[in-house]
Design an enzyme around this catalytic site. Structure first.
Site, PDB file in Angstrom:
ATOM      1  CB  THR A   1      47.197  34.467  44.771  1.00 14.42           C
ATOM      2  OG1 THR A   1      47.685  33.163  44.438  1.00 14.42           O
ATOM      3  CG2 THR A   1      45.749  34.367  45.224  1.00 14.42           C
TER       4      THR A   1
ATOM      5  CE  LYS B   1      46.398  29.792  45.002  1.00 17.77           C
ATOM      6  NZ  LYS B   1      47.623  30.578  44.787  1.00 17.77           N
TER       7      LYS B   1
END
Length: 290
Positions: free
Chosen positions: A99, A174
């Site tokens: 991420t 995300k």
């Protein structure tokens, strides 16, 4: 090409270990590297080949997957003079499942393309449970033809796999995921504390409300752990703080307000200050118990 591809995997953490194992069990030759070698010992005993540098991973792999710590770590692994962009073979597929920042994903894509490398940003959701059970949600940004080539690889690690758009789109997706979780975790903690203060059996309460509008993945997976006092990390607070800061930065770049995210970040940062950063994000309950 994926049937005979050699896969390089960088980052053997709580999720990375399970993800790498699925690839190895599917028959792919697996070369691994992580900063702390002892984290790789189990996979090595199962047949993974240890490499002592990112450079060696780059030189020996047809597909390279990274799932590491921070955007700074990603920059180092990809852009360092000993890194992936400099040493990967032309035609190599680079998949960053960390991420990270959408802007960084775009930069990786552009620099990779200059070297005839194919880059995708593909962060995941589902935590340790999703990684172990190969049921991760995988959010992908990049070119559609590259995505199609790598889809069989993604399907070994997850089951909800979608191309969201061009480079950076996976990271933006995300961020959407992390933003939606933040106030939901606050609400879940407050609901459980309310049940406790009202003298209710929280397990019975969950049995009633989890099948209705209040139900969620977080409720099903985190609430039972909260009730049992098990705050072991599926996804650690320190990592979630990093993710929330990335989402907040991206939101500010788009001139939008995210008060729910900001509130949750403040609460998690307070927990980190009192030594809870290694616990799972469901340890937010301790904020209310202090």
């Amino acid at each position: 090409m994926t049937e005979k591809a050699t896969i390089g995997f960088i980052g053997i953490g709580v999720m990375g270990e399970s993800m790498a194992r699925h690839l190895m069990n599917a028959g792919y030759p697996l070369h691994i590297f992580t900063r702390t070698k002892k984290k790789a010992h189990t996979l090595m005993e199962e047949g993974a080949i240890w490499e002592d540098s990112v450079t060696n991973i780059a030189k020996k792999s047809d597909i390279i997957i990274t799932i590491i710590g921070t955007p700074k770590d990603v920059e180092d692994v990809y852009f360092n003079r000993n890194g992936l962009i400099a040493h990967a073979k032309p035609g190599t597929y680079l998949i960053d499942m960390t991420t990270s920042k959408p802007s960084l994903a775009k930069e990786i894509y552009e620099k990779a393309k200059e070297k005839d490398l194919h880059a995708l940003d593909a962060p995941v959701s589902g935590g340790d449970v999703g990684a172990k059970n190969a049921k991760l949600a995988i959010m992908v940004g990049g070119e559609e033809n590259v995505f199609r080539e790598m889809l069989p690889i993604f399907q070994i690690m997850g089951e909800n796999i979608r191309l969201q758009g061009p480079a950076g789109s996976g990271q933006h997706t995300k961020a959407v995921n992390q933003i939606s979780i933040a106030p939901a975790m606050v609400g879940l903690c407050e609901a459980l504390m309310y049940a406790k203060n009202a003298g209710l059996d929280p397990k019975e309460v969950l049995a009633s409300i989890s099948t209705g509008a209040a139900g969620s993945w977080s409720m099903d997976n985190y609430a039972p752990r909260m009730i049992d006092g098990n705050f072991d990390p599926g996804f650690a607070i320190k990592h979630y703080i990093k993710d929330m800061k990335i989402a907040l930065e991206s939101a500010k770049e788009m001139n939008m307000q995210t008060p729910g995210l900001e509130l949750a970040l403040t609460m998690y940062e307070k927990l980190a200050e009192i030594g809870e950063s290694e616990n799972g994000i469901h340890a937010l309950l301790k904020y209310y118990e202090e």
